[in-house]
Write a protein that holds these residues in place. Structure first.
Motif, PDB file in Angstrom:
ATOM      1  N   HIS A 196     -38.019 -21.386  41.946  1.00 51.91           N
ATOM      2  CA  HIS A 196     -38.552 -21.708  40.623  1.00 51.91           C
ATOM      3  C   HIS A 196     -38.782 -23.201  40.409  1.00 51.91           C
ATOM      4  CE1 HIS A 196     -38.184 -17.574  39.339  1.00 51.91           C
ATOM      5  NE2 HIS A 196     -37.003 -17.556  39.928  1.00 51.91           N
ATOM      6  N   THR A 197     -38.533 -24.014  41.422  1.00 50.77           N
ATOM      7  CA  THR A 197     -38.796 -25.448  41.281  1.00 50.77           C
ATOM      8  C   THR A 197     -40.310 -25.658  41.179  1.00 50.77           C
ATOM      9  OG1 THR A 197     -38.748 -25.653  43.696  1.00 50.77           O
ATOM     10  CG2 THR A 197     -36.709 -26.137  42.518  1.00 50.77           C
ATOM     11  N   PRO A 198     -40.736 -26.626  40.373  1.00 50.63           N
ATOM     12  CA  PRO A 198     -42.167 -26.761  40.100  1.00 50.63           C
ATOM     13  C   PRO A 198     -42.953 -27.302  41.288  1.00 50.63           C
ATOM     14  CG  PRO A 198     -40.949 -28.542  39.051  1.00 50.63           C
ATOM     15  CD  PRO A 198     -39.919 -27.598  39.601  1.00 50.63           C
ATOM     16  N   GLY A 199     -44.124 -26.736  41.510  1.00 49.86           N
ATOM     17  CA  GLY A 199     -45.039 -27.245  42.537  1.00 49.86           C
ATOM     18  C   GLY A 199     -45.794 -28.464  42.018  1.00 49.86           C
ATOM     19  N   ARG A 200     -46.515 -29.111  42.916  1.00 50.25           N
ATOM     20  CA  ARG A 200     -47.278 -30.316  42.552  1.00 50.25           C
ATOM     21  C   ARG A 200     -48.137 -30.062  41.314  1.00 50.25           C
ATOM     22  NH1 ARG A 200     -46.234 -33.132  46.930  1.00 50.25           N
ATOM     23  NH2 ARG A 200     -46.023 -31.955  48.859  1.00 50.25           N
ATOM     24  N   GLY A 201     -48.091 -31.009  40.382  1.00 52.79           N
ATOM     25  CA  GLY A 201     -48.923 -30.909  39.188  1.00 52.79           C
ATOM     26  C   GLY A 201     -48.299 -30.105  38.064  1.00 52.79           C
ATOM     27  N   HIS A 202     -47.126 -29.527  38.301  1.00 59.06           N
ATOM     28  CA  HIS A 202     -46.534 -28.637  37.313  1.00 59.06           C
ATOM     29  C   HIS A 202     -45.277 -29.222  36.651  1.00 59.06           C
ATOM     30  CE1 HIS A 202     -49.306 -25.751  38.981  1.00 59.06           C
ATOM     31  NE2 HIS A 202     -49.003 -24.921  38.002  1.00 59.06           N
ATOM     32  N   ILE A 203     -44.992 -28.683  35.452  1.00 60.17           N
ATOM     33  CA  ILE A 203     -43.733 -28.962  34.770  1.00 60.17           C
ATOM     34  C   ILE A 203     -42.887 -27.698  34.842  1.00 60.17           C
ATOM     35  CG2 ILE A 203     -42.650 -29.521  32.551  1.00 60.17           C
ATOM     36  CD1 ILE A 203     -45.203 -31.017  31.762  1.00 60.17           C
ATOM     37  N   GLY A 204     -41.705 -27.821  35.403  1.00 55.19           N
ATOM     38  CA  GLY A 204     -40.758 -26.708  35.442  1.00 55.19           C
ATOM     39  C   GLY A 204     -39.658 -26.960  34.424  1.00 55.19           C
ATOM     40  N   VAL A 205     -39.242 -25.900  33.729  1.00 54.77           N
ATOM     41  CA  VAL A 205     -38.183 -26.020  32.735  1.00 54.77           C
ATOM     42  C   VAL A 205     -37.112 -24.982  33.052  1.00 54.77           C
ATOM     43  CG1 VAL A 205     -37.618 -25.927  30.282  1.00 54.77           C
ATOM     44  CG2 VAL A 205     -39.888 -26.722  31.007  1.00 54.77           C
ATOM     45  N   PHE A 206     -35.874 -25.439  33.204  1.00 58.85           N
ATOM     46  CA  PHE A 206     -34.762 -24.520  33.456  1.00 58.85           C
ATOM     47  C   PHE A 206     -33.924 -24.360  32.189  1.00 58.85           C
ATOM     48  CE2 PHE A 206     -34.249 -25.331  38.352  1.00 58.85           C
ATOM     49  CZ  PHE A 206     -35.472 -24.718  38.573  1.00 58.85           C
ATOM     50  N   ASN A 207     -33.871 -23.149  31.666  1.00 61.37           N
ATOM     51  CA  ASN A 207     -32.998 -22.780  30.560  1.00 61.37           C
ATOM     52  C   ASN A 207     -31.750 -22.180  31.198  1.00 61.37           C
ATOM     53  OD1 ASN A 207     -31.730 -21.558  28.397  1.00 61.37           O
ATOM     54  ND2 ASN A 207     -33.636 -20.909  27.424  1.00 61.37           N
ATOM     55  N   ARG A 208     -30.691 -22.954  31.251  1.00 64.23           N
ATOM     56  CA  ARG A 208     -29.591 -22.778  32.196  1.00 64.23           C
ATOM     57  C   ARG A 208     -30.136 -23.027  33.609  1.00 64.23           C
ATOM     58  NH1 ARG A 208     -25.272 -20.252  29.471  1.00 64.23           N
ATOM     59  NH2 ARG A 208     -25.942 -19.052  27.655  1.00 64.23           N
ATOM     60  N   SER A 209     -29.237 -23.132  34.597  1.00 58.94           N
ATOM     61  CA  SER A 209     -29.693 -23.615  35.898  1.00 58.94           C
ATOM     62  C   SER A 209     -28.605 -23.436  36.947  1.00 58.94           C
ATOM     63  CB  SER A 209     -30.017 -25.112  35.786  1.00 58.94           C
ATOM     64  OG  SER A 209     -28.799 -25.824  35.554  1.00 58.94           O
ATOM     65  N   HIS A 210     -28.773 -24.139  38.081  1.00 56.77           N
ATOM     66  CA  HIS A 210     -27.761 -24.187  39.128  1.00 56.77           C
ATOM     67  C   HIS A 210     -26.428 -24.743  38.621  1.00 56.77           C
ATOM     68  CE1 HIS A 210     -30.641 -27.465  39.125  1.00 56.77           C
ATOM     69  NE2 HIS A 210     -29.839 -28.275  39.777  1.00 56.77           N
ATOM     70  N   TYR A 211     -26.442 -25.435  37.475  1.00 55.64           N
ATOM     71  CA  TYR A 211     -25.184 -25.980  36.948  1.00 55.64           C
ATOM     72  C   TYR A 211     -24.245 -24.896  36.430  1.00 55.64           C
ATOM     73  CZ  TYR A 211     -26.885 -30.618  37.759  1.00 55.64           C
ATOM     74  OH  TYR A 211     -27.323 -31.752  38.395  1.00 55.64           O
ATOM     75  N   GLU A 212     -24.788 -23.722  36.101  1.00 61.59           N
ATOM     76  CA  GLU A 212     -23.904 -22.625  35.691  1.00 61.59           C
ATOM     77  C   GLU A 212     -22.814 -22.370  36.745  1.00 61.59           C
ATOM     78  OE1 GLU A 212     -23.987 -20.688  32.744  1.00 61.59           O
ATOM     79  OE2 GLU A 212     -25.347 -22.282  32.111  1.00 61.59           O
ATOM     80  N   ASP A 213     -23.163 -22.632  38.017  1.00 55.51           N
ATOM     81  CA  ASP A 213     -22.229 -22.318  39.094  1.00 55.51           C
ATOM     82  C   ASP A 213     -21.116 -23.334  39.282  1.00 55.51           C
ATOM     83  OD1 ASP A 213     -22.777 -19.768  40.484  1.00 55.51           O
ATOM     84  OD2 ASP A 213     -24.800 -20.567  40.445  1.00 55.51           O
ATOM     85  N   VAL A 214     -21.112 -24.388  38.463  1.00 52.25           N
ATOM     86  CA  VAL A 214     -19.932 -25.257  38.406  1.00 52.25           C
ATOM     87  C   VAL A 214     -19.353 -25.253  36.995  1.00 52.25           C
ATOM     88  CG1 VAL A 214     -20.565 -26.752  40.337  1.00 52.25           C
ATOM     89  CG2 VAL A 214     -21.391 -27.305  38.024  1.00 52.25           C
ATOM     90  N   LEU A 215     -19.859 -24.369  36.130  1.00 58.09           N
ATOM     91  CA  LEU A 215     -19.391 -24.326  34.739  1.00 58.09           C
ATOM     92  C   LEU A 215     -18.731 -22.975  34.450  1.00 58.09           C
ATOM     93  CD1 LEU A 215     -22.571 -25.979  33.182  1.00 58.09           C
ATOM     94  CD2 LEU A 215     -20.313 -27.030  33.363  1.00 58.09           C
ATOM     95  N   VAL A 216     -19.529 -21.949  34.261  1.00 58.73           N
ATOM     96  CA  VAL A 216     -18.992 -20.618  33.950  1.00 58.73           C
ATOM     97  C   VAL A 216     -17.982 -20.171  35.004  1.00 58.73           C
ATOM     98  CG1 VAL A 216     -19.573 -18.225  33.438  1.00 58.73           C
ATOM     99  CG2 VAL A 216     -21.209 -20.032  32.895  1.00 58.73           C
ATOM    100  N   THR A 217     -18.380 -20.295  36.274  1.00 59.61           N
ATOM    101  CA  THR A 217     -17.513 -19.837  37.355  1.00 59.61           C
ATOM    102  C   THR A 217     -16.186 -20.596  37.370  1.00 59.61           C
ATOM    103  OG1 THR A 217     -18.761 -21.371  38.734  1.00 59.61           O
ATOM    104  CG2 THR A 217     -19.329 -19.037  38.913  1.00 59.61           C
ATOM    105  N   ARG A 218     -16.261 -21.886  37.048  1.00 61.39           N
ATOM    106  CA  ARG A 218     -15.046 -22.709  37.016  1.00 61.39           C
ATOM    107  C   ARG A 218     -14.156 -22.337  35.839  1.00 61.39           C
ATOM    108  NH1 ARG A 218     -14.532 -29.350  36.540  1.00 61.39           N
ATOM    109  NH2 ARG A 218     -12.405 -29.305  35.716  1.00 61.39           N
TER     110      ARG A 218
END
Lengths: 275, 275
Positions: free
Chosen positions: A118-140
């Motif tokens: 889901h990372t944005p390709g060239r020319g694009h804006i990607g928006v993460f509503n929650r993200s990979h950070y959940e895996d150091v937050l909720v899980t912790r």
């Protein structure tokens, strides 16, 4: 407090790479140095127009991309922030991804496996509503991982974002910072308002009891993964208008720095005769 | 020569992490210390059976995974090696991915974007026929990237494989090492044999002219990305039978070390009455 104010002038606080800080030292209700409501609305409108123009140039240039990561405690305002920031921008150039509880197939892989596509390709804006950070937050917070695991994941995250940065992706990360009282008001509003009730679930109250553990998990994760290239911003977010403006200022400033340019014509413009 | 022989005893050479070496110092025709043909066939059959058993346990255990990466110069034998190693293993637990020239959509993202989705999930064996290493080989030899880019990519690759390793994936990497004369024989065989002709394309002769540049690119990439956890093996590959056996020995030894175990029953076996 070891974090410093972001330029441009906003109530946002840019986290200093590798330096511990306390979320409790940042007032979630702060709106300084923003001016009064009326001027604030006008400024937000200006920034939205600039954002729309930059997005078009980013798309035409087809070289760089922008990734905006939003994290918050429940009711922190991720959905509203994304809506208010990006409504008015051409959706053909924007992909918003909302990460939910991982599926069993996703859990069969490393924690970045479901993020990377889901990372944005060239020319694009990607928006993460929650993200990979959940895996150091909720899980912790729920005791699903050990300290050495979240420490490794901080490093994996930093490496991953470095990979994206090297490929021309600007990564900006926002933590929407609300007070515990403000969360109580927002949860109550969700219960009281039938139109908002779908956003409430009883599990939110379980998470609320873990408030302090989440604050610690957030402040450690932010300090460990803020880098000069991929900054974290703590956004005082009790006041929604100030929150939106603070984020818009930072996003537009980053795009100005990226300075996307439509490619020059590869042909002699004057020689083209359209009959 | 600064690389050392792999245990178990095979003609394979394990590359020493971070230590330069010369491919020219490794004889592509070497089959020592392997015994004569007849014993060799018998041993390969034993190893295939062991591999099949280990795969079943890996699948049942559903905790670890195995990733085998194969790189070679054209005609080096990747297809044949993968076929000979894995035919006989339950295909439900194996995914072979052949990476071709990147698509325009793939080129819009970082070079690991197209790779990551194909990494094996828990309990599975993933096999890469070509891989993320193409992006420090072909691109370099054809002058599409600068030295600082391939140096960064070595680091990105090491970080990526570390992420996989931390998640329980054993990563083994094989370079199939043939001589330039052997390549000439194999290309000629492809031209001469109508059944094999589909594997030939005139571009192969262009690549052959870049032989020396490829050897340098391979030996530098291998030295830079061999780690104690994610080793590179140079496999003398002029002799196909010795090549297959060398790889099978290493793969089976790694699986023995991973020691996958079917999970213990979570119920009282004796108490189950099937009527």
């Amino acid at each position: 407090m070891t974090a410093t104010s972001a330029a441009p002038l906003t109530p946002a606080v840019r986290v200093q790479p590798g330096t511990p800080f306390r979320l409790a030292d940042i007032d979630p209700a702060n709106t300084e140095p923003f001016p009064l409501k009326k001027k604030l609305d006008k400024r937000l409108e200006e920034l939205r127009e600039q954002l729309s123009d930059y997005q078009e140039n980013l798309y035409a240039e087809h070289r760089q991309s922008l990734l905006l990561v939003f994290q918050a405690i429940d009711t922190g305002g991720k959905d509203g922030t994304i809506r208010n920031l990006l409504t008015g921008v051409n959706p053909a150039g924007v992909e918003v991804t909302s990460f939910k509880t991982p599926s069993s197939e996703e859990l069969n892989h490393d924690f970045l496996w479901r993020i990377h596509p889901h990372t944005p390709g060239r020319g694009h804006i990607g928006v993460f509503n929650r993200s990979h950070y959940e895996d150091v937050l909720v899980t912790r917070v729920h005791g699903l991982i050990e300290p050495h695991t979240w420490q490794q994941r901080y490093q994996d995250i930093t490496n991953f974002e470095q990979l994206l940065t090297r490929n021309g992706t600007r990564v900006l990360k926002f933590f929407l910072h609300i007070s515990k009282d403000e969360q109580a008001r927002r949860l109550q509003a969700r219960l009281d308002n039938p139109k908002k009730r779908w956003k409430f679930e009883p599990g939110d109250l379980v998470e609320r009891k873990l408030w302090d553990a989440y604050q610690v998990a957030f402040q450690e994760a932010l300090a460990a993964t803020a880098t000069p290239e991929c900054p974290w911003y703590v956004i005082p977010a009790n006041n929604k208008r100030a929150r939106d403006l603070a984020i818009a200022e930072i996003v537009v400033a980053a795009l100005a720095d990226m300075n996307p340019q439509p490619p020059a014509a590869t042909f002699d413009v004057a020689a083209q005769v359209i009959e």
